[in-house]
Scaffold this motif. Structure first.
Motif, PDB file in Angstrom:
ATOM      1  N   TYR A   1       0.854  -1.195   0.000  1.00  0.00           N
ATOM      2  CA  TYR A   1       0.000   0.000   0.000  1.00  0.00           C
ATOM      3  C   TYR A   1       0.888   1.243   0.000  1.00  0.00           C
ATOM      4  O   TYR A   1       2.066   1.180   0.381  1.00  0.00           O
ATOM      5  N   PHE A   2       0.292   2.341  -0.439  1.00  0.00           N
ATOM      6  CA  PHE A   2       0.976   3.642  -0.448  1.00  0.00           C
ATOM      7  C   PHE A   2       0.578   4.341   0.840  1.00  0.00           C
ATOM      8  O   PHE A   2      -0.612   4.593   1.082  1.00  0.00           O
ATOM      9  N   ASP A   3       1.565   4.677   1.678  1.00  0.00           N
ATOM     10  CA  ASP A   3       1.296   5.238   3.008  1.00  0.00           C
ATOM     11  C   ASP A   3       1.194   6.764   2.922  1.00  0.00           C
ATOM     12  O   ASP A   3       2.191   7.458   2.696  1.00  0.00           O
ATOM     13  N   THR A   4      -0.024   7.280   3.109  1.00  0.00           N
ATOM     14  CA  THR A   4      -0.226   8.723   2.929  1.00  0.00           C
ATOM     15  C   THR A   4       0.362   9.547   4.087  1.00  0.00           C
ATOM     16  O   THR A   4       0.669  10.724   3.902  1.00  0.00           O
ATOM     17  N   ASP A   5       0.530   8.938   5.269  1.00  0.00           N
ATOM     18  CA  ASP A   5       1.178   9.691   6.364  1.00  0.00           C
ATOM     19  C   ASP A   5       2.645   9.952   6.017  1.00  0.00           C
ATOM     20  O   ASP A   5       3.171  11.051   6.246  1.00  0.00           O
ATOM     21  N   LEU A   6       3.296   8.925   5.465  1.00  0.00           N
ATOM     22  CA  LEU A   6       4.697   9.109   5.054  1.00  0.00           C
ATOM     23  C   LEU A   6       4.775  10.124   3.910  1.00  0.00           C
ATOM     24  O   LEU A   6       5.677  10.968   3.860  1.00  0.00           O
ATOM     25  N   CYS A   7       3.799  10.053   3.009  1.00  0.00           N
ATOM     26  CA  CYS A   7       3.753  10.988   1.866  1.00  0.00           C
ATOM     27  C   CYS A   7       3.682  12.427   2.372  1.00  0.00           C
ATOM     28  O   CYS A   7       4.416  13.313   1.908  1.00  0.00           O
TER      29      CYS A   7
ATOM     30  N   SER B   1      -7.851  11.255  -4.059  1.00  0.00           N
ATOM     31  CA  SER B   1      -8.323  12.514  -3.441  1.00  0.00           C
ATOM     32  C   SER B   1      -7.552  12.831  -2.164  1.00  0.00           C
ATOM     33  O   SER B   1      -7.228  13.998  -1.905  1.00  0.00           O
ATOM     34  N   ALA B   2      -7.200  11.808  -1.382  1.00  0.00           N
ATOM     35  CA  ALA B   2      -6.421  12.064  -0.158  1.00  0.00           C
ATOM     36  C   ALA B   2      -5.042  12.634  -0.515  1.00  0.00           C
ATOM     37  O   ALA B   2      -4.551  13.570   0.142  1.00  0.00           O
ATOM     38  N   ILE B   3      -4.426  12.097  -1.558  1.00  0.00           N
ATOM     39  CA  ILE B   3      -3.074  12.571  -1.935  1.00  0.00           C
ATOM     40  C   ILE B   3      -3.156  14.001  -2.480  1.00  0.00           C
ATOM     41  O   ILE B   3      -2.340  14.863  -2.132  1.00  0.00           O
ATOM     42  N   ARG B   4      -4.195  14.255  -3.301  1.00  0.00           N
ATOM     43  CA  ARG B   4      -4.344  15.628  -3.828  1.00  0.00           C
ATOM     44  C   ARG B   4      -4.584  16.618  -2.683  1.00  0.00           C
ATOM     45  O   ARG B   4      -4.121  17.751  -2.728  1.00  0.00           O
ATOM     46  N   LYS B   5      -5.313  16.178  -1.670  1.00  0.00           N
ATOM     47  CA  LYS B   5      -5.581  17.041  -0.504  1.00  0.00           C
ATOM     48  C   LYS B   5      -4.259  17.347   0.218  1.00  0.00           C
ATOM     49  O   LYS B   5      -3.992  18.498   0.594  1.00  0.00           O
ATOM     50  N   ILE B   6      -3.425  16.330   0.387  1.00  0.00           N
ATOM     51  CA  ILE B   6      -2.119  16.542   1.049  1.00  0.00           C
ATOM     52  C   ILE B   6      -1.307  17.570   0.251  1.00  0.00           C
ATOM     53  O   ILE B   6      -0.708  18.490   0.808  1.00  0.00           O
ATOM     54  N   ILE B   7      -1.317  17.420  -1.061  1.00  0.00           N
ATOM     55  CA  ILE B   7      -0.537  18.346  -1.906  1.00  0.00           C
ATOM     56  C   ILE B   7      -1.074  19.773  -1.726  1.00  0.00           C
ATOM     57  O   ILE B   7      -0.306  20.723  -1.534  1.00  0.00           O
ATOM     58  N   ARG B   8      -2.412  19.925  -1.743  1.00  0.00           N
ATOM     59  CA  ARG B   8      -3.016  21.264  -1.566  1.00  0.00           C
ATOM     60  C   ARG B   8      -2.636  21.843  -0.213  1.00  0.00           C
ATOM     61  O   ARG B   8      -2.242  23.001  -0.100  1.00  0.00           O
TER      62      ARG B   8
ATOM     63  N   LEU C   1       1.326  -0.926  -5.966  1.00  0.00           N
ATOM     64  CA  LEU C   1       1.530   0.395  -5.362  1.00  0.00           C
ATOM     65  C   LEU C   1       0.788   1.463  -6.178  1.00  0.00           C
ATOM     66  O   LEU C   1       0.135   2.351  -5.621  1.00  0.00           O
ATOM     67  N   THR C   2       0.859   1.346  -7.493  1.00  0.00           N
ATOM     68  CA  THR C   2       0.144   2.289  -8.370  1.00  0.00           C
ATOM     69  C   THR C   2      -1.362   2.228  -8.087  1.00  0.00           C
ATOM     70  O   THR C   2      -2.030   3.260  -7.979  1.00  0.00           O
ATOM     71  N   GLU C   3      -1.880   1.002  -7.945  1.00  0.00           N
ATOM     72  CA  GLU C   3      -3.317   0.853  -7.639  1.00  0.00           C
ATOM     73  C   GLU C   3      -3.669   1.540  -6.329  1.00  0.00           C
ATOM     74  O   GLU C   3      -4.701   2.206  -6.216  1.00  0.00           O
ATOM     75  N   SER C   4      -2.778   1.396  -5.340  1.00  0.00           N
ATOM     76  CA  SER C   4      -3.041   2.006  -4.032  1.00  0.00           C
ATOM     77  C   SER C   4      -2.998   3.536  -4.148  1.00  0.00           C
ATOM     78  O   SER C   4      -3.804   4.238  -3.532  1.00  0.00           O
ATOM     79  N   ILE C   5      -2.082   4.046  -4.963  1.00  0.00           N
ATOM     80  CA  ILE C   5      -2.009   5.500  -5.189  1.00  0.00           C
ATOM     81  C   ILE C   5      -3.322   5.964  -5.840  1.00  0.00           C
ATOM     82  O   ILE C   5      -3.944   6.943  -5.421  1.00  0.00           O
ATOM     83  N   GLU C   6      -3.758   5.220  -6.865  1.00  0.00           N
ATOM     84  CA  GLU C   6      -4.982   5.611  -7.587  1.00  0.00           C
ATOM     85  C   GLU C   6      -6.199   5.597  -6.656  1.00  0.00           C
ATOM     86  O   GLU C   6      -7.050   6.488  -6.717  1.00  0.00           O
ATOM     87  N   SER C   7      -6.250   4.587  -5.780  1.00  0.00           N
ATOM     88  CA  SER C   7      -7.433   4.484  -4.915  1.00  0.00           C
ATOM     89  C   SER C   7      -7.435   5.584  -3.846  1.00  0.00           C
ATOM     90  O   SER C   7      -8.454   5.820  -3.215  1.00  0.00           O
TER      91      SER C   7
END
Ligand code: ADP
Ligand code: GN1
Ligand code: MG
Length: 365
Positions: free
Chosen positions: A273-279, A355-362, A346-352
């Motif tokens: 999985y792609f860990d959004t906290d680490l991201c 919105s959370a990743i885009r929110k982190i970037i914003r 990992l790509t699938e986890s990023i895609e799923s």
């Protein structure tokens, strides 16, 4: 290949060589740690460059030296301004002043100073480590941000140009004669449905939305050295791929590597999985230094760069598997297929989690 001690002797600064042993987990070059009986220079790194990958190793060395000299000058003129250790590896010269040695079999050898009191990790262990990884990439980009990309040669044609890898993939797939396992069919389908989108960064470059800059090219977690005493990042090594590129390749590569807690080499595919906290930790820390030179368009393409570089590495591993493992070193013939599956999961986890990743970037801007 000549005797390792004989090769190491060519670059020896002082003292007697006690030991030469294999070191690190690189996928391309052969890396050795040389130990000397000299208390001032206890170790150095000796490497045999893979000339199947780097066709012009002399130019690779030139790029590294341009990069190192620029960073030293930059640091002299404007020091980091924070009280922390930051080291730049040195290229060691042979006794006759060259930056490499060609052995009798034609192998290309070079030596780099060892960053003492540091170590690398294959995966990120916690949030403070993630912050250090982001900081290191931010510092590196900042230190190179006033070097014109035209000062560097293109030493690896097509590197991180996803459409280039897809063309190669198409031609290798067309010749792939082995029976297609369910894993192979999964990979083929995976690439097929993302083919059109995968041109996104190169299109943005063509239309002038993104511009070339000096990049590292390979800022994965184990190329960032951590001080064993303080836990702080002290250096980025493995400068063979420093060349003109998009900073997005580096940001994507650092995040696809840093936010995959199970690592690139696991075969427990369902756990990936792609860990959004680490991201969030890596990005916040990266942007604390890099915010000064990133443009609106740069931010616009950040999410796609994370998704793309994971996907691209999957395509590279899968193509190499079908081609018979001619690029990445393997311990067994199926290893590149397993590595491809990890990157696709990992790509699938990023895609799923788009919105959370885009929110982190914003929110980290
Ligand atoms: P490769 O190109 O094969 O990945 P690297 O240059 O990354 O080779 O070296 C492999 C490993 O050796 C690194 O991950 C790191 O652990 C160690 N290493 C390489 N260079 C240095 C250095 N200058 N100081 C300390 N450790 C190093
Ligand atoms: C290779 O050399 P190493 O192991 O640091 C590769 C990178 C990949 C990486 C995946 C020149 O890096 O692009 O992301 O493997 N380097 C080259 O682990 O192709
Ligand atoms: Mg490396």
């Amino acid at each position: 290949m000549d005797n390792l001690i004989d090769v190491a002797e060519r670059f020896k600064p002082e003292g007697r060589i006690i030991e030469v042993r294999e070191f690190g987990n690189g996928n391309i070059n052969n890396t050795f740690l040389v130990t000397l009986d000299d208390s001032e220079h206890e170790h150095f790194i000796l490497q045999r460059i893979n000339t199947q990958v780097f066709h012009q190793p002399g130019l690779v060395m030139l790029n590294i030296r341009v990069c190192i000299e620029h960073i030293r000058r930059h640091l002299q003129q404007s020091p980091l301004g924070v009280d922390r250790r930051w080291e730049i590896p040195d290229v060691l010269l042979t006794q006759d002043g060259r930056d490499h040695w060609l052995d009798s079999g034609g192998s290309f050898w070079r030596a780099i100073s060892f960053i003492e009191g540091s170590r690398s990790y294959d995966t990120i262990k916690d949030i403070p480590h993630a912050k250090e990884v982001g900081y290191a990439l931010g510092i590196f980009h900042t230190l190179l941000s006033d070097l014109p990309h035209t000062s560097l040669s293109d030493t690896l044609k097509g590197f991180h140009i996803t459409p280039f890898y897809l063309r190669r993939y198409d031609s290798v797939l067309a010749k792939f004669a082995a029976a297609k396992s369910p894993e192979v069919n999964y990979c083929i389908r995976f690439v097929e449905v993302r083919n059109a989108w995968a041109h996104i960064l190169e299109d943005a470059k063509t239309y002038g939305k993104l511009c070339l800059r000096p990049i590292h090219g390979d800022p994965k977690v184990n190329n960032i050295l951590i001080d064993t005493a303080t836990g702080q990042a002290v250096s980025i090594i493995d400068l063979d791929t420093v060349k003109p590129g998009l900073v997005h390749y580096d940001i994507g590569d650092c995040l696809r590597s840093g936010c995959n807690p199970n690592g690139e080499e696991t075969e427990l595919f369902e756990k990936i999985y792609f860990d959004t906290d680490l991201c969030k930790a890596i990005l916040q820390s990266y942007l604390s230094t890099a915010i000064n030179f990133l443009t609106e368009n740069d931010f616009y393409y950040l999410y796609d760069s994370i998704r793309l570089i994971a996907f691209e590495l999957g395509v590279r591993f899968f193509t190499d598997y079908m081609e018979g493992n001619v690029y990445f070193k393997v311990r067994h013939p199926e290893q590149n297929l397993a590595r491809a599956l990890v990157q696709f999961k990992l790509t699938e986890s990023i895609e799923s989690q788009e919105s959370a990743i885009r929110k982190i970037i914003r929110e980290t801007r």
